[in-house]
Write a protein that holds these residues in place. Structure first.
Motif, PDB file in Angstrom:
ATOM      1  N   LYS A   1       2.360  -8.784   1.999  1.00 42.95           N
ATOM      2  CA  LYS A   1       2.065  -9.751   1.027  1.00 42.95           C
ATOM      3  C   LYS A   1       2.061 -11.277   1.849  1.00 42.95           C
ATOM      4  CE  LYS A   1       4.220 -11.960  -3.111  1.00 42.95           C
ATOM      5  NZ  LYS A   1       5.215 -11.785  -4.206  1.00 42.95           N
TER       6      LYS A   1
ATOM      7  N   TYR B   1      -4.894 -11.878  -6.413  1.00 48.69           N
ATOM      8  CA  TYR B   1      -4.041 -11.032  -6.795  1.00 48.69           C
ATOM      9  C   TYR B   1      -4.050 -10.604  -8.033  1.00 48.69           C
ATOM     10  CZ  TYR B   1       0.288  -8.209  -6.022  1.00 48.69           C
ATOM     11  OH  TYR B   1       1.269  -7.308  -5.951  1.00 48.69           O
TER      12      TYR B   1
ATOM     13  N   SER C   1      -4.706  -8.166  -0.153  1.00 49.83           N
ATOM     14  CA  SER C   1      -4.097  -8.299  -1.553  1.00 49.83           C
ATOM     15  C   SER C   1      -4.051  -7.094  -2.221  1.00 49.83           C
ATOM     16  CB  SER C   1      -4.870  -9.253  -2.476  1.00 49.83           C
ATOM     17  OG  SER C   1      -4.981 -10.637  -1.720  1.00 49.83           O
TER      18      SER C   1
ATOM     19  N   ALA D   1      -0.684  -5.115  -3.467  1.00 49.98           N
ATOM     20  CA  ALA D   1      -0.650  -4.609  -5.072  1.00 49.98           C
ATOM     21  C   ALA D   1      -0.433  -3.177  -5.345  1.00 49.98           C
ATOM     22  CB  ALA D   1      -1.864  -5.049  -5.693  1.00 49.98           C
TER      23      ALA D   1
END
Length: 393
Positions: free
Chosen positions: A329, A277, A354, A358
Motif C-alpha cells: 500500500k 484505489y 493498487s 486491494a
C-alpha cells in the motif's frame, strides 16, 4: 497408471509453478507423488522426472523436475529443476494454432536434452493454462490446445489421460487459476468453507481434505481490464478506456486475448492513489471468500507479487525478501501520487500495486501487518512456509 501418476505429478509441481497456496511442511510436500508401482527395484529407476508447461498470457514456460527416492518407501526429494521459456504466450497465436504449438515443440527439446532417454516413456508431460487462454473464445482456445496435444502425442514422453488444462476439478485448478488458496487439515476452515471449495484426495493410502478455489478473472491482467471497464467488451474500435491509475498524458494500445484495447489516463479528471484505489476496489470488494487463516498466518507470495516488488525496489531480485501487506500500500501510494514523473517500464505499475493491495486487504482480508515472504517461483522449493499465495500471469 498414466491417469493416477499424471494427477499425482501435477499435485506436486503445481505448488512450484504459479498458482498455489499450500499448507505444508518439508516432510509431507512430496507425499504420494511416487506410487510404489512406479518405482522399479534397480537403482537408476529411483530417479524420476516430470515436465510441466505453464501456458501464461505473457509466455510459455517449461519446468523439468528431477526427483530422487533415496530409500525405498520414503519420500522422494526434489533434486533439481530446469527452467526455460518463450514469448509470446500461446494466446498470442489465437488465429495461428499450429504456430503456437511450434513454440511448445521447441521447449520439448529442452526436456529431451535434460532427461535420460531411458526415462522418456515414463516421464509425464502436462500443460496448464492461465487466464491468457481461458479468456479466449472457447473454440479458438481448444484449437490451440488440440495442436499442443498433438505435439505432446508425437513426443517420446508420457501424456496422462487426465491432463486437461481446463480440468474443473480441484487438482486441475491448481495451475490455471488467477488467485488460489489451499489449506489442508485445518478443521475449522474445512467445516466453515463454502460448498464446492473442498475436495478429497488419496496420498500414500491416506485421505486428505483440501480447501481450494479458483477465482477466474482476478489475475493481474484480467484485473487491469476490469479496472478499465473493458473486461466484458470486445475492444470497441475507436473507444479509449481511461483510468485514474494511469499517467494523464498516456495514450496507448494493448492486445490481450487477441483483442486490441485503446487505453489512457484521465485527461482532466482525478489521478493518483485514492481515486485509483477506488477503481480497483470495485473489482475485488465482496467477491472473494476470506478464510480465517489469513488473519493469523504468514504467507509465501510469488509471480506478480514478486515481480512488482522487484520492479519497485522493495525486494532483491536474487533473494526475494520479507514484506508486510502495508508495504504494498505504501509503495502504491508513492507511485500513484507521482504519476506525472512516471518513469517505469510499465504504465500499469500504479494500477498493479493498487490492485495487489486491494486484493490482499479487501479481497482476501489480510491485515496490514500480515507478513509475506516474497520470492520467485524457483525459490519456492528452497523455502519452507506454512502457506503461500500467487497472483498469476
Amino acid at each position: 497408471m498414466a491417469t493416477t501418476w499424471g494427477a499425482a505429478f501435477f499435485m506436486l509441481v503445481a505448488s512450484c509453478v504459479c498458482s498455489t497456496v499450500f499448507h505444508r511442511d518439508q516432510q509431507t510436500w512430496f507425499e504420494g507423488v511416487f506410487l510404489s508401482s512406479m518405482c522399479p527395484i534397480n537403482v537408476s529407476a529411483s530417479t524420476l522426472y516430470g515436465i510441466m508447461f505453464d501456458a501464461g498470457s505473457t509466455g510459455t514456460r517449461i519446468h523439468v523436475y528431477t526427483f530422487v527416492q533415496k530409500i525405498p518407501g520414503q519420500l522422494p526429494i526434489l533434486e533439481g529443476e530446469i527452467f526455460d521459456s518463450v514469448k509470446p504466450g500461446l494466446s498470442a497465436f489465437v488465429d495461428q494454432p499450429k504456430q503456437g504449438a511450434e513454440t511448445v515443440q521447441g521447449l520439448l527439446e529442452v526436456a529431451k536434452d535434460s532427461i535420460p532417454q531411458s526415462h522418456w516413456k515414463r516421464t509425464p508431460v502436462v500443460l496448464k493454462a492461465t487466464a491468457g487462454l481461458r479468456l479466449l473464445p472457447e473454440q479458438k482456445a481448444q484449437a490451440l490446445l488440440f495442436e499442443v496435444r498433438e505435439i505432446f502425442k508425437k513426443s517420446p514422453f508420457l501424456v496422462p489421460n487426465d491432463s486437461s488444462p481446463f480440468d474443473s476439478s480441484s487438482l486441475g485448478r491448481l495451475a490455471i487459476l488467477n488467485s488460489l488458496f489451499a489449506f489442508s487439515d485445518l478443521q475449522k476452515t474445512l467445516e466453515q468453507t463454502p460448498r464446492g471449495y473442498l475436495t478429497s484426495f488419496e496420498m500414500f493410502n491416506s485421505t486428505y481434505k483440501l480447501y481450494t478455489h479458483s477465482y477466474l478473472g482476478f489475475g493481474l491482467k484480467a484485473a487491469r481490464l476490469a479496472t478499465l471497464g473493458a473486461l466484458e467488451t470486445e475492444g470497441i474500435d475507436g473507444h479509449t478506456f481511461r483510468s485514474a491509475c494511469l499517467p494523464r498524458w498516456l495514450e496507448a494500445e494493448w492486445i490481450f486475448g487477441g483483442v486490441k484495447y485503446q487505453y489512457g489516463g484521465n485527461k482532466e479528471g482525478k489521478m493518483g492513489f485514492e481515486p485509483c484505489y477506488a477503481e480497483v476496489l470495485r473489482v475485488v470488494q465482496g467477491k472473494l471468500h476470506q478464510p480465517e487463516e489469513v488473519q493469523r498466518s504468514s504467507f509465501y507470495a510469488f509471480s506478480y507479487y514478486y515481480d512488482r516488488a522487484v520492479d519497485t525496489g522493495m525486494i532483491d531480485y536474487e533473494t526475494g525478501g520479507v514484506l508486510k501487506v502495508e508495504d504494498f500500500k505504501r509503495k502504491a501510494r508513492e507511485v500513484c501520487d507521482n504519476l506525472e514523473n512516471f518513469t517505469s517500464g510499465s504504465p500499469f505499475l500504479c494500477m498493479d500495486l493498487s490492485y495487489i493491495t486491494a486484493l490482499l486487504k479487501d479481497g482476501f482480508g489480510f491485515a496490514d501487518s500480515t507478513v509475506l515472504q516474497v520470492g520467485s517461483a524457483i525459490l519456492l522449493k528452497s523455502w519452507v512456509h506454512i502457506s503461500c499465495l500467487s497472483l498469476c500471469y
